[in-house]
Design a protein around this motif. Structure first.
Motif, PDB file in Angstrom:
ATOM      1  N   UNK A  20      13.613   2.380  -5.739  1.00 30.43           N
ATOM      2  CA  UNK A  20      14.090   3.145  -4.658  1.00 30.43           C
ATOM      3  C   UNK A  20      14.973   4.028  -3.648  1.00 30.43           C
ATOM      4  N   UNK A  21      16.014   2.224  -3.683  1.00 36.36           N
ATOM      5  CA  UNK A  21      17.548   2.389  -3.287  1.00 36.36           C
ATOM      6  C   UNK A  21      18.078   1.823  -4.432  1.00 36.36           C
ATOM      7  N   UNK A  22      18.658   2.608  -5.431  1.00 37.16           N
ATOM      8  CA  UNK A  22      19.503   1.932  -6.143  1.00 37.16           C
ATOM      9  C   UNK A  22      20.557   2.872  -7.013  1.00 37.16           C
ATOM     10  N   UNK A  23      21.424   2.941  -7.920  1.00 38.81           N
ATOM     11  CA  UNK A  23      22.760   3.945  -7.821  1.00 38.81           C
ATOM     12  C   UNK A  23      21.800   4.325  -8.720  1.00 38.81           C
ATOM     13  N   UNK A  75      15.752  19.625 -13.900  1.00 39.75           N
ATOM     14  CA  UNK A  75      14.153  19.051 -13.546  1.00 39.75           C
ATOM     15  C   UNK A  75      14.402  18.061 -14.399  1.00 39.75           C
ATOM     16  N   UNK A  76      15.601  16.838 -15.520  1.00 42.55           N
ATOM     17  CA  UNK A  76      15.324  16.485 -16.277  1.00 42.55           C
ATOM     18  C   UNK A  76      15.923  14.693 -15.266  1.00 42.55           C
ATOM     19  N   UNK A  77      17.061  15.821 -13.806  1.00 39.45           N
ATOM     20  CA  UNK A  77      17.614  14.516 -12.818  1.00 39.45           C
ATOM     21  C   UNK A  77      16.117  14.223 -11.888  1.00 39.45           C
ATOM     22  N   UNK A  78      15.697  15.885 -11.610  1.00 40.85           N
ATOM     23  CA  UNK A  78      14.131  15.135 -10.896  1.00 40.85           C
ATOM     24  C   UNK A  78      13.115  14.553 -11.768  1.00 40.85           C
ATOM     25  N   UNK A  79      12.979  14.520 -12.450  1.00 41.76           N
ATOM     26  CA  UNK A  79      12.095  13.781 -14.062  1.00 41.76           C
ATOM     27  C   UNK A  79      12.376  12.024 -13.859  1.00 41.76           C
ATOM     28  N   UNK A  80      14.056  11.826 -13.792  1.00 37.41           N
ATOM     29  CA  UNK A  80      13.796  10.946 -13.727  1.00 37.41           C
ATOM     30  C   UNK A  80      14.282   9.950 -12.187  1.00 37.41           C
ATOM     31  N   UNK A  81      14.540  10.769 -11.718  1.00 36.47           N
ATOM     32  CA  UNK A  81      14.686  10.479  -9.718  1.00 36.47           C
ATOM     33  C   UNK A  81      13.165   9.984  -9.513  1.00 36.47           C
ATOM     34  N   UNK A  82      12.222  10.631 -10.292  1.00 38.31           N
ATOM     35  CA  UNK A  82      10.488  10.132 -10.107  1.00 38.31           C
ATOM     36  C   UNK A  82      10.332   8.871 -10.864  1.00 38.31           C
ATOM     37  N   UNK A  83      10.926   8.692 -12.100  1.00 42.24           N
ATOM     38  CA  UNK A  83      10.340   8.124 -12.885  1.00 42.24           C
ATOM     39  C   UNK A  83      10.844   6.531 -11.925  1.00 42.24           C
ATOM     40  N   UNK A  84      12.040   6.255 -11.582  1.00 39.51           N
ATOM     41  CA  UNK A  84      12.361   5.021 -10.640  1.00 39.51           C
ATOM     42  C   UNK A  84      11.845   5.577  -9.730  1.00 39.51           C
ATOM     43  N   UNK A  85      11.206   6.311  -9.285  1.00 37.99           N
ATOM     44  CA  UNK A  85      10.596   5.546  -7.717  1.00 37.99           C
ATOM     45  C   UNK A  85       9.125   5.026  -7.738  1.00 37.99           C
ATOM     46  N   UNK A  88       0.997  -0.734   0.458  1.00 37.48           N
ATOM     47  CA  UNK A  88      -0.041   0.097   0.209  1.00 37.48           C
ATOM     48  C   UNK A  88       0.461   1.031   0.234  1.00 37.48           C
ATOM     49  N   UNK A  89       1.622   1.637   1.479  1.00 39.11           N
ATOM     50  CA  UNK A  89       2.871   2.107   0.742  1.00 39.11           C
ATOM     51  C   UNK A  89       3.835   2.364  -0.545  1.00 39.11           C
ATOM     52  N   UNK A  90       3.657   1.849  -1.122  1.00 41.39           N
ATOM     53  CA  UNK A  90       4.966   1.449  -2.430  1.00 41.39           C
ATOM     54  C   UNK A  90       3.813   1.729  -3.026  1.00 41.39           C
ATOM     55  N   UNK A 125       3.359   5.144  -3.020  1.00 42.87           N
ATOM     56  CA  UNK A 125       4.328   6.601  -3.583  1.00 42.87           C
ATOM     57  C   UNK A 125       5.209   6.952  -4.829  1.00 42.87           C
ATOM     58  N   UNK A 126       4.058   5.597  -5.405  1.00 39.47           N
ATOM     59  CA  UNK A 126       4.060   5.335  -6.828  1.00 39.47           C
ATOM     60  C   UNK A 126       3.270   6.579  -7.147  1.00 39.47           C
ATOM     61  N   UNK A 127       1.824   6.894  -6.617  1.00 39.90           N
ATOM     62  CA  UNK A 127       1.081   7.786  -7.428  1.00 39.90           C
ATOM     63  C   UNK A 127       1.434   8.736  -7.545  1.00 39.90           C
ATOM     64  N   UNK A 128       2.066   9.670  -5.464  1.00 45.70           N
ATOM     65  CA  UNK A 128       2.849  10.986  -5.132  1.00 45.70           C
ATOM     66  C   UNK A 128       3.963  11.237  -6.368  1.00 45.70           C
ATOM     67  N   UNK A 129       4.405  10.008  -6.963  1.00 45.18           N
ATOM     68  CA  UNK A 129       5.581  10.299  -7.652  1.00 45.18           C
ATOM     69  C   UNK A 129       5.429  10.278  -8.912  1.00 45.18           C
TER      70      UNK A 129
END
Lengths: 74, 171
Positions: free
Chosen positions: B104-107, B89-99, B12-14, B17-21
């Motif tokens: 959540x915790x990758x290289x 913004x590209x880095x943030x976009x990529x980060x939120x796509x990973x989330x 549920x938490x995940x 997180x996915x929806x918010x991201x």
């Protein structure tokens, strides 16, 4: 890593499948596959004990130290 | 419990997180597609007049009505800031796509977060340069401290990720 896991060799000698071993030692096949493919970073004594007991072998039969750059045995 | 199983509460938490991201990623995507091209258009003078009484804020003491009245150095540094903003913004976009994908915790996460830290420091350096041109320097070092802290947190996260990876690969 110079530690080589020969689980596949021992399994072949015992004519046992990975899934059967997983069931016998109560480990998920995924985790056992990590061990078999050499991706594992560490192995618990309890796991090693269970595997050795089930396969009737010694830890040295499963694990082998091969220095970096050493040629594979013929 | 097996480490590969996700307990129901975590599921549920995940999904939360996915929806918010996803929402965050869309907002950043809109920013990338709409706001940045608009900013570049303003900088290159493709927009004849800025709407209402809008001004171009290059740095706290560098305020201009149109790009034509900017000195060349200010214009170039302002453009560097916008460019850095695009990369951020590209880095943030990529980060939120990973989330969003449940990673959540990758290289890659660590790399993106570390990039944000570098962005903050580089942006501060450009602002510093712009302010030195205006001879009205009253800059604080807060942004640099925050940037360094973000890089430090990224390093801790990377070490934690390595520990977690080692635990995951312990049979």
């Amino acid at each position: 890593m110079p530690i080589i896991v020969n689980l596949d060799v021992v399994l072949a000698q015992r004519k046992m499948r990975l899934n059967e071993l997983a069931e016998a030692v109560d480990i998920t096949p995924q985790n056992l596959s990590i061990l078999k493919t050499g991706k594992a970073r560490a192995i618990r004594f309890s796991t090693l004990e269970a595997i050795c007991e089930t396969l009737g072998c010694q830890p040295g039969d499963i694990l082998e130290f091969r220095p970096e750059g050493a040629k594979e045995k013929g | 419990m097996n480490m590969n199983e996700i307990p129901p509460k975590s599921g549920t938490r995940l999904s939360r997180i996915k929806t918010a991201c996803r929402v965050m990623r869309i907002l950043i995507g809109v920013n990338l597609v709409v706001c940045f091209p608009l900013t570049f258009a303003i900088y290159f003078g493709w927009l004849p007049n800025l709407p209402l009484d809008a001004k171009i804020l290059v740095s706290p003491h560098q305020l201009y009505v149109s790009p034509h009245e900017m000195p060349m150095t200010v214009w170039a540094l302002g453009l560097v800031r916008v460019g850095l903003g695009v990369f951020c913004c590209l880095a943030l976009y990529h980060l939120f796509r990973l989330y969003e994908r449940g990673i959540l915790f990758s290289a890659k996460n660590v790399r993106d977060i570390r990039f944000l830290g570098y962005y903050l420091i580089c942006d501060w350096l450009v602002i510093y340069e712009l302010e030195s041109l205006s001879h009205k320097m009253d800059l604080s070092f807060n942004q640099v401290y925050i940037g360094l802290m973000v890089i430090f947190v990224a390093w801790v996260m990377d070490e934690g990720r390595k520990i977690q990876e080692e635990q995951d690969l312990t049979v």
